[in-house]
Design an enzyme around this catalytic site. Structure first.
Site, PDB file in Angstrom:
ATOM      1  N   SER A 154     -31.227  60.419 162.589  1.00 43.43           N
ATOM      2  CA  SER A 154     -32.575  60.451 162.042  1.00 43.43           C
ATOM      3  C   SER A 154     -33.464  59.478 162.812  1.00 43.43           C
ATOM      4  O   SER A 154     -33.582  59.557 164.029  1.00 43.43           O
ATOM      5  CB  SER A 154     -32.527  60.127 160.542  1.00 43.43           C
ATOM      6  OG  SER A 154     -33.765  60.326 159.916  1.00 43.43           O
ATOM      7  N   ARG A 224     -39.229  57.197 146.852  1.00 45.31           N
ATOM      8  CA  ARG A 224     -37.833  57.507 147.158  1.00 45.31           C
ATOM      9  C   ARG A 224     -37.436  58.879 146.613  1.00 45.31           C
ATOM     10  O   ARG A 224     -36.687  59.615 147.259  1.00 45.31           O
ATOM     11  CB  ARG A 224     -36.917  56.432 146.578  1.00 45.31           C
ATOM     12  CG  ARG A 224     -35.447  56.632 146.920  1.00 45.31           C
ATOM     13  CD  ARG A 224     -35.222  56.652 148.417  1.00 45.31           C
ATOM     14  NE  ARG A 224     -33.807  56.606 148.762  1.00 45.31           N
ATOM     15  CZ  ARG A 224     -33.339  56.603 149.987  1.00 45.31           C
ATOM     16  NH1 ARG A 224     -34.172  56.647 151.012  1.00 45.31           N
ATOM     17  NH2 ARG A 224     -32.049  56.568 150.230  1.00 45.31           N
ATOM     18  N   ASP A 319     -30.379  71.241 157.851  1.00 47.36           N
ATOM     19  CA  ASP A 319     -31.334  70.122 157.891  1.00 47.36           C
ATOM     20  C   ASP A 319     -32.738  70.680 158.131  1.00 47.36           C
ATOM     21  O   ASP A 319     -33.079  71.074 159.243  1.00 47.36           O
ATOM     22  CB  ASP A 319     -30.946  69.158 159.013  1.00 47.36           C
ATOM     23  CG  ASP A 319     -31.841  67.925 159.084  1.00 47.36           C
ATOM     24  OD1 ASP A 319     -32.829  67.848 158.324  1.00 47.36           O
ATOM     25  OD2 ASP A 319     -31.546  67.043 159.917  1.00 47.36           O
ATOM     26  N   HIS A 352     -30.201  67.082 155.640  1.00 49.18           N
ATOM     27  CA  HIS A 352     -30.432  65.983 156.578  1.00 49.18           C
ATOM     28  C   HIS A 352     -29.394  64.878 156.438  1.00 49.18           C
ATOM     29  O   HIS A 352     -29.014  64.238 157.424  1.00 49.18           O
ATOM     30  CB  HIS A 352     -31.834  65.415 156.345  1.00 49.18           C
ATOM     31  CG  HIS A 352     -32.224  64.370 157.342  1.00 49.18           C
ATOM     32  ND1 HIS A 352     -32.239  64.595 158.700  1.00 49.18           N
ATOM     33  CD2 HIS A 352     -32.609  63.065 157.174  1.00 49.18           C
ATOM     34  CE1 HIS A 352     -32.624  63.491 159.330  1.00 49.18           C
ATOM     35  NE2 HIS A 352     -32.837  62.556 158.434  1.00 49.18           N
ATOM     36  N   ASP A 353     -28.909  64.640 155.240  1.00 55.58           N
ATOM     37  CA  ASP A 353     -27.936  63.573 155.009  1.00 55.58           C
ATOM     38  C   ASP A 353     -26.564  63.873 155.595  1.00 55.58           C
ATOM     39  O   ASP A 353     -25.658  63.039 155.492  1.00 55.58           O
ATOM     40  CB  ASP A 353     -27.795  63.302 153.510  1.00 55.58           C
ATOM     41  CG  ASP A 353     -28.801  62.272 153.009  1.00 55.58           C
ATOM     42  OD1 ASP A 353     -29.508  61.677 153.836  1.00 55.58           O
ATOM     43  OD2 ASP A 353     -28.868  62.059 151.781  1.00 55.58           O
TER      44      ASP A 353
END
Length: 375
Positions: A154, A224, A319, A352-353
Protein backbone atom coordinates in the site's frame (compact mmCIF):
# COMPACT_ATOMS: atom_id res chain seq x y z
CA UNK A 1 3.60 -20.21 14.28
CA UNK A 2 6.05 -22.19 16.41
CA UNK A 3 8.56 -20.29 18.58
CA UNK A 4 11.50 -21.25 16.34
CA UNK A 5 9.92 -19.22 13.54
CA UNK A 6 9.71 -16.05 15.59
CA UNK A 7 12.28 -13.32 16.03
CA UNK A 8 11.21 -13.43 19.68
CA UNK A 9 11.53 -10.52 22.06
CA UNK A 10 12.41 -7.23 20.39
CA UNK A 11 12.95 -3.68 21.57
CA UNK A 12 12.60 -0.38 19.73
CA UNK A 13 15.62 1.84 19.22
CA UNK A 14 15.82 5.58 18.75
CA UNK A 15 18.21 7.79 16.80
CA UNK A 16 18.40 11.58 16.78
CA UNK A 17 19.46 13.53 13.70
CA UNK A 18 20.62 17.08 14.33
CA UNK A 19 21.08 18.17 10.72
CA UNK A 20 18.03 20.01 9.33
CA UNK A 21 15.80 18.14 6.89
CA UNK A 22 14.48 20.17 3.97
CA UNK A 23 10.94 19.07 3.15
CA UNK A 24 9.14 18.91 -0.17
CA UNK A 25 6.69 21.58 1.01
CA UNK A 26 9.51 24.12 1.41
CA UNK A 27 9.46 23.87 5.20
CA UNK A 28 12.35 22.37 7.16
CA UNK A 29 12.73 20.42 10.36
CA UNK A 30 15.71 21.59 12.45
CA UNK A 31 16.29 18.03 13.60
CA UNK A 32 14.28 14.88 14.20
CA UNK A 33 14.18 11.48 15.82
CA UNK A 34 13.25 8.14 14.28
CA UNK A 35 12.18 5.05 16.17
CA UNK A 36 13.10 1.74 14.54
CA UNK A 37 13.55 -1.97 15.13
CA UNK A 38 15.94 -4.47 13.55
CA UNK A 39 15.78 -8.24 13.15
CA UNK A 40 18.60 -10.58 12.13
CA UNK A 41 22.26 -9.64 11.77
CA UNK A 42 23.91 -7.23 9.36
CA UNK A 43 26.64 -9.13 7.52
CA UNK A 44 30.24 -7.97 7.24
CA UNK A 45 29.67 -6.56 3.77
CA UNK A 46 26.50 -4.71 4.90
CA UNK A 47 24.86 -6.23 1.82
CA UNK A 48 21.91 -8.11 3.35
CA UNK A 49 19.79 -5.23 4.69
CA UNK A 50 16.07 -5.02 3.84
CA UNK A 51 13.95 -2.01 4.68
CA UNK A 52 10.27 -2.66 5.45
CA UNK A 53 8.09 0.41 4.85
CA UNK A 54 4.77 0.63 6.66
CA UNK A 55 1.37 1.71 5.44
CA UNK A 56 -0.98 4.33 6.88
CA UNK A 57 -1.49 2.91 10.37
CA UNK A 58 1.65 0.78 10.56
CA UNK A 59 4.76 1.34 12.62
CA UNK A 60 8.34 0.27 13.23
CA UNK A 61 7.08 -2.84 15.04
CA UNK A 62 7.23 -5.24 12.11
CA UNK A 63 7.94 -8.57 13.84
CA UNK A 64 8.37 -10.23 17.21
CA UNK A 65 6.90 -9.08 20.51
CA UNK A 66 7.85 -6.97 23.49
CA UNK A 67 8.96 -8.48 26.77
CA UNK A 68 6.26 -6.63 28.70
CA UNK A 69 3.57 -7.18 26.06
CA UNK A 70 3.81 -10.66 24.51
CA UNK A 71 0.45 -10.27 22.74
CA UNK A 72 1.70 -7.27 20.76
CA UNK A 73 2.99 -9.02 17.65
CA UNK A 74 4.56 -7.02 14.85
CA UNK A 75 2.17 -6.17 12.02
CA UNK A 76 4.07 -8.36 9.51
CA UNK A 77 5.13 -11.07 11.96
CA UNK A 78 3.65 -13.71 9.65
CA UNK A 79 6.22 -12.78 6.98
CA UNK A 80 9.36 -11.79 8.91
CA UNK A 81 11.42 -14.23 10.94
CA UNK A 82 13.73 -17.24 10.73
CA UNK A 83 12.43 -19.56 8.03
CA UNK A 84 9.66 -17.19 6.96
CA UNK A 85 9.34 -15.52 3.58
CA UNK A 86 11.56 -12.63 4.69
CA UNK A 87 14.08 -14.86 6.43
CA UNK A 88 16.04 -13.18 9.22
CA UNK A 89 18.67 -15.93 9.03
CA UNK A 90 19.62 -14.40 5.67
CA UNK A 91 18.54 -10.78 5.89
CA UNK A 92 19.00 -7.90 8.31
CA UNK A 93 15.51 -6.40 8.43
CA UNK A 94 14.80 -2.80 9.44
CA UNK A 95 11.40 -1.36 10.32
CA UNK A 96 11.04 2.38 10.98
CA UNK A 97 8.21 4.58 12.20
CA UNK A 98 7.92 7.27 9.56
CA UNK A 99 8.60 10.91 10.27
CA UNK A 100 5.35 12.47 11.47
CA UNK A 101 4.20 9.19 12.97
CA UNK A 102 2.69 8.68 16.39
CA UNK A 103 4.76 5.73 17.61
CA UNK A 104 7.78 7.67 18.81
CA UNK A 105 9.31 9.30 15.74
CA UNK A 106 9.16 13.09 15.62
CA UNK A 107 5.63 14.11 14.73
CA UNK A 108 2.66 16.23 15.79
CA UNK A 109 2.73 14.77 19.32
CA UNK A 110 6.39 15.73 19.78
CA UNK A 111 7.56 18.86 21.57
CA UNK A 112 8.27 21.78 19.26
CA UNK A 113 11.64 23.19 20.41
CA UNK A 114 10.52 26.71 19.42
CA UNK A 115 7.41 26.72 21.65
CA UNK A 116 8.15 24.01 24.25
CA UNK A 117 4.66 22.67 23.49
CA UNK A 118 3.45 19.86 21.28
CA UNK A 119 3.67 20.62 17.57
CA UNK A 120 0.03 19.78 16.92
CA UNK A 121 -1.08 21.52 13.73
CA UNK A 122 2.30 23.31 13.51
CA UNK A 123 4.01 20.11 12.41
CA UNK A 124 4.75 20.55 8.70
CA UNK A 125 3.21 18.33 6.05
CA UNK A 126 5.60 15.57 5.06
CA UNK A 127 5.47 13.49 1.90
CA UNK A 128 6.57 10.07 0.70
CA UNK A 129 9.68 11.77 -0.68
CA UNK A 130 10.43 13.20 2.79
CA UNK A 131 9.97 9.81 4.45
CA UNK A 132 12.47 8.25 2.06
CA UNK A 133 14.95 11.08 2.65
CA UNK A 134 14.67 10.50 6.41
CA UNK A 135 15.03 6.73 5.94
CA UNK A 136 18.23 7.38 3.98
CA UNK A 137 19.60 9.18 7.05
CA UNK A 138 18.78 6.08 9.10
CA UNK A 139 20.54 3.87 6.55
CA UNK A 140 23.64 6.07 6.87
CA UNK A 141 23.45 5.75 10.65
CA UNK A 142 23.32 1.94 10.38
CA UNK A 143 26.20 1.80 7.89
CA UNK A 144 23.99 0.60 5.05
CA UNK A 145 25.12 2.03 1.71
CA UNK A 146 22.77 -0.07 -0.41
CA UNK A 147 19.59 -1.94 0.53
CA UNK A 148 19.33 -5.49 -0.75
CA UNK A 149 15.63 -4.71 -0.99
CA UNK A 150 13.02 -2.18 0.08
CA UNK A 151 9.58 -3.71 0.52
CA UNK A 152 6.16 -2.40 1.45
CA UNK A 153 2.44 -2.78 0.88
CA UNK A 154 0.00 0.00 0.00
CA UNK A 155 1.58 3.29 1.11
CA UNK A 156 4.68 1.22 1.96
CA UNK A 157 4.86 0.16 -1.67
CA UNK A 158 4.88 3.80 -2.72
CA UNK A 159 7.92 4.30 -0.50
CA UNK A 160 9.69 1.33 -2.09
CA UNK A 161 8.99 2.84 -5.51
CA UNK A 162 10.23 6.26 -4.37
CA UNK A 163 13.46 4.70 -3.06
CA UNK A 164 14.18 3.43 -6.58
CA UNK A 165 13.79 6.97 -7.92
CA UNK A 166 15.31 9.18 -5.24
CA UNK A 167 18.27 6.89 -4.48
CA UNK A 168 18.61 4.58 -7.51
CA UNK A 169 22.16 3.59 -6.55
CA UNK A 170 21.15 2.60 -3.02
CA UNK A 171 18.53 -0.08 -3.71
CA UNK A 172 18.97 -3.38 -5.59
CA UNK A 173 15.38 -4.65 -5.41
CA UNK A 174 12.10 -2.79 -4.95
CA UNK A 175 9.11 -4.88 -3.85
CA UNK A 176 5.92 -2.93 -4.49
CA UNK A 177 2.83 -4.71 -3.13
CA UNK A 178 -0.86 -3.74 -3.39
CA UNK A 179 0.14 -0.24 -4.39
CA UNK A 180 -0.26 2.36 -7.14
CA UNK A 181 1.79 5.03 -8.91
CA UNK A 182 -0.68 7.65 -7.65
CA UNK A 183 -4.13 7.80 -6.09
CA UNK A 184 -7.25 7.89 -8.21
CA UNK A 185 -9.80 10.67 -7.75
CA UNK A 186 -12.00 8.18 -5.88
CA UNK A 187 -9.21 7.40 -3.42
CA UNK A 188 -8.52 11.08 -2.83
CA UNK A 189 -12.25 11.53 -2.21
CA UNK A 190 -12.28 8.80 0.45
CA UNK A 191 -9.31 10.45 2.14
CA UNK A 192 -11.01 13.83 2.11
CA UNK A 193 -14.18 12.43 3.72
CA UNK A 194 -12.00 10.89 6.44
CA UNK A 195 -10.15 14.17 7.00
CA UNK A 196 -13.35 16.18 7.18
CA UNK A 197 -14.70 13.77 9.79
CA UNK A 198 -11.69 14.62 11.98
CA UNK A 199 -11.55 18.35 11.25
CA UNK A 200 -15.29 18.73 11.94
CA UNK A 201 -15.03 17.09 15.36
CA UNK A 202 -15.65 19.80 18.05
CA UNK A 203 -12.67 18.41 19.96
CA UNK A 204 -10.28 18.96 17.05
CA UNK A 205 -9.56 22.61 17.99
CA UNK A 206 -7.78 23.34 14.74
CA UNK A 207 -5.28 20.56 15.41
CA UNK A 208 -4.28 21.85 18.86
CA UNK A 209 -6.45 19.39 20.78
CA UNK A 210 -3.52 18.28 22.96
CA UNK A 211 -3.38 21.80 24.42
CA UNK A 212 -7.01 21.36 25.44
CA UNK A 213 -6.48 17.94 26.97
CA UNK A 214 -8.87 16.24 24.54
CA UNK A 215 -8.78 13.98 21.49
CA UNK A 216 -11.13 14.22 18.47
CA UNK A 217 -12.24 10.65 19.10
CA UNK A 218 -15.55 10.80 17.23
CA UNK A 219 -13.97 12.15 14.06
CA UNK A 220 -11.05 9.75 14.16
CA UNK A 221 -13.40 6.83 14.78
CA UNK A 222 -15.52 7.78 11.77
CA UNK A 223 -12.45 8.29 9.59
CA UNK A 224 -11.25 4.79 10.41
CA UNK A 225 -14.67 3.29 9.73
CA UNK A 226 -14.73 4.89 6.26
CA UNK A 227 -11.19 3.72 5.57
CA UNK A 228 -11.81 0.21 6.81
CA UNK A 229 -14.68 -0.29 4.40
CA UNK A 230 -12.27 0.34 1.52
CA UNK A 231 -9.74 -2.18 2.83
CA UNK A 232 -12.18 -5.09 2.60
CA UNK A 233 -13.67 -6.68 -0.50
CA UNK A 234 -17.42 -6.98 -0.97
CA UNK A 235 -17.15 -10.77 -1.06
CA UNK A 236 -15.12 -10.89 2.15
CA UNK A 237 -17.54 -8.56 3.91
CA UNK A 238 -20.46 -10.69 2.76
CA UNK A 239 -18.77 -13.91 3.85
CA UNK A 240 -17.77 -12.59 7.29
CA UNK A 241 -20.91 -10.63 8.13
CA UNK A 242 -23.60 -10.81 5.46
CA UNK A 243 -26.82 -9.37 6.85
CA UNK A 244 -26.51 -11.16 10.18
CA UNK A 245 -28.26 -9.36 13.00
CA UNK A 246 -26.48 -8.56 16.23
CA UNK A 247 -29.47 -9.44 18.41
CA UNK A 248 -31.31 -11.81 16.12
CA UNK A 249 -34.05 -9.31 15.33
CA UNK A 250 -34.58 -5.75 14.15
CA UNK A 251 -34.35 -3.21 16.95
CA UNK A 252 -35.87 -0.37 14.90
CA UNK A 253 -33.34 2.14 16.22
CA UNK A 254 -30.14 3.85 15.13
CA UNK A 255 -28.06 1.64 17.41
CA UNK A 256 -26.29 -1.48 16.17
CA UNK A 257 -28.57 -3.88 14.32
CA UNK A 258 -26.19 -5.66 11.94
CA UNK A 259 -22.93 -7.45 12.71
CA UNK A 260 -21.09 -5.33 10.15
CA UNK A 261 -22.12 -2.19 12.07
CA UNK A 262 -20.75 -3.69 15.27
CA UNK A 263 -17.49 -4.61 13.54
CA UNK A 264 -16.95 -1.14 12.08
CA UNK A 265 -17.67 0.55 15.41
CA UNK A 266 -15.26 -1.78 17.16
CA UNK A 267 -12.51 -1.06 14.63
CA UNK A 268 -13.17 2.68 14.84
CA UNK A 269 -13.10 2.76 18.64
CA UNK A 270 -9.96 0.65 18.79
CA UNK A 271 -8.13 2.86 16.29
CA UNK A 272 -9.18 6.10 17.97
CA UNK A 273 -7.77 4.85 21.27
CA UNK A 274 -4.15 4.83 20.07
CA UNK A 275 -3.68 6.73 16.78
CA UNK A 276 -3.07 10.46 16.51
CA UNK A 277 -5.54 12.51 14.48
CA UNK A 278 -2.94 14.95 13.10
CA UNK A 279 -0.81 12.02 11.96
CA UNK A 280 -3.84 10.58 10.18
CA UNK A 281 -4.50 13.89 8.40
CA UNK A 282 -0.87 14.26 7.37
CA UNK A 283 -0.49 10.67 6.20
CA UNK A 284 -3.58 10.75 4.00
CA UNK A 285 -2.29 13.96 2.42
CA UNK A 286 1.05 12.26 1.75
CA UNK A 287 -0.92 9.55 -0.05
CA UNK A 288 -2.79 12.16 -2.09
CA UNK A 289 0.35 14.03 -3.12
CA UNK A 290 2.42 11.03 -4.21
CA UNK A 291 2.77 11.07 -7.99
CA UNK A 292 6.23 10.42 -9.49
CA UNK A 293 4.94 11.46 -12.92
CA UNK A 294 3.77 14.89 -11.70
CA UNK A 295 6.92 16.65 -12.93
CA UNK A 296 6.97 14.60 -16.15
CA UNK A 297 3.67 15.78 -17.64
CA UNK A 298 1.97 12.66 -16.34
CA UNK A 299 4.35 10.33 -18.16
CA UNK A 300 5.06 7.53 -15.70
CA UNK A 301 7.56 5.81 -17.99
CA UNK A 302 9.62 9.01 -18.14
CA UNK A 303 9.43 9.33 -14.35
CA UNK A 304 10.64 5.76 -13.81
CA UNK A 305 13.54 6.10 -16.25
CA UNK A 306 15.74 7.00 -13.26
CA UNK A 307 15.27 3.59 -11.63
CA UNK A 308 17.96 0.93 -11.76
CA UNK A 309 16.61 -1.67 -9.35
CA UNK A 310 14.96 -4.97 -10.11
CA UNK A 311 11.27 -5.04 -9.20
CA UNK A 312 8.64 -7.33 -7.79
CA UNK A 313 5.16 -5.87 -8.28
CA UNK A 314 2.24 -7.76 -6.76
CA UNK A 315 -1.49 -7.06 -6.69
CA UNK A 316 -4.61 -8.83 -5.40
CA UNK A 317 -7.64 -9.69 -7.48
CA UNK A 318 -10.25 -8.24 -5.08
CA UNK A 319 -8.34 -5.11 -4.08
CA UNK A 320 -10.52 -2.30 -5.37
CA UNK A 321 -8.71 0.40 -3.39
CA UNK A 322 -5.46 -0.25 -5.31
CA UNK A 323 -6.68 -2.48 -8.11
CA UNK A 324 -4.43 -4.75 -10.21
CA UNK A 325 -4.78 -2.29 -13.08
CA UNK A 326 -2.86 0.27 -11.01
CA UNK A 327 0.00 -2.18 -10.43
CA UNK A 328 0.09 -2.96 -14.13
CA UNK A 329 0.63 0.75 -14.82
CA UNK A 330 3.86 0.48 -12.84
CA UNK A 331 4.85 -2.73 -14.64
CA UNK A 332 4.29 -1.26 -18.12
CA UNK A 333 6.32 1.84 -17.24
CA UNK A 334 9.17 -0.33 -15.91
CA UNK A 335 9.14 -2.54 -19.00
CA UNK A 336 9.20 0.56 -21.19
CA UNK A 337 12.55 1.31 -19.55
CA UNK A 338 13.75 -2.28 -20.00
CA UNK A 339 14.00 -2.80 -16.26
CA UNK A 340 13.83 -6.25 -14.69
CA UNK A 341 10.36 -6.82 -13.26
CA UNK A 342 8.36 -9.75 -11.93
CA UNK A 343 4.60 -9.22 -11.77
CA UNK A 344 2.03 -11.37 -9.98
CA UNK A 345 -1.70 -10.89 -9.64
CA UNK A 346 -2.82 -13.04 -6.74
CA UNK A 347 -6.34 -14.45 -6.54
CA UNK A 348 -7.30 -13.59 -2.97
CA UNK A 349 -10.72 -12.64 -1.61
CA UNK A 350 -9.58 -10.37 1.22
CA UNK A 351 -9.39 -7.07 -0.67
CA UNK A 352 -6.70 -4.49 -0.01
CA UNK A 353 -5.77 -6.01 3.36
CA UNK A 354 -4.61 -9.16 1.57
CA UNK A 355 -1.01 -7.96 1.78
CA UNK A 356 -1.15 -8.37 5.56
CA UNK A 357 -2.66 -11.85 5.63
CA UNK A 358 -1.58 -15.49 5.40
CA UNK A 359 -2.31 -16.26 1.77
CA UNK A 360 -0.34 -19.32 0.66
CA UNK A 361 0.37 -18.17 -2.90
CA UNK A 362 1.31 -14.66 -1.79
CA UNK A 363 3.79 -15.90 0.79
CA UNK A 364 5.24 -18.39 -1.69
CA UNK A 365 5.75 -15.57 -4.20
CA UNK A 366 7.65 -13.39 -1.70
CA UNK A 367 9.69 -16.34 -0.47
CA UNK A 368 10.74 -17.33 -3.99
CA UNK A 369 11.70 -13.79 -4.94
CA UNK A 370 13.63 -13.13 -1.74
CA UNK A 371 15.45 -16.47 -1.93
CA UNK A 372 16.87 -15.36 -5.28
CA UNK A 373 18.32 -12.12 -3.95
CA UNK A 374 22.06 -12.52 -3.60
CA UNK A 375 23.65 -11.03 -0.51
Amino acid sequence: MSPENSVGVVAPRRVCFIEPLQLTSGAALPGFELVFETYGMLNAQCSNAVLVCHALSGSHHVAGHYADDPENLGWWDNLVGPGKALDTRKFFVVGVNNLGGCYGSTGPLSINPETAKRYGADFPLVTVEDWVAAQARLADHLGIVTWAAVIGGSLGGMQALEWSLQFPERIRHAMVIASAPKLSAQNIAFNEVARQAIISDPDFHGGYYADHGVVPTSGLRLARMVGHITYLSDSQMGEKFGRRLRHGEHKFSYDVDFEIESYLRYQGNKFASFFDANTYLMTTKALDYFDPAYHFDGNLAAALARAKASFLVASFSTDWRFSPARSREIVFALLHNRLRVVYAEIDCGAGHDSFLLDDEHYHALLRAYLENIAV
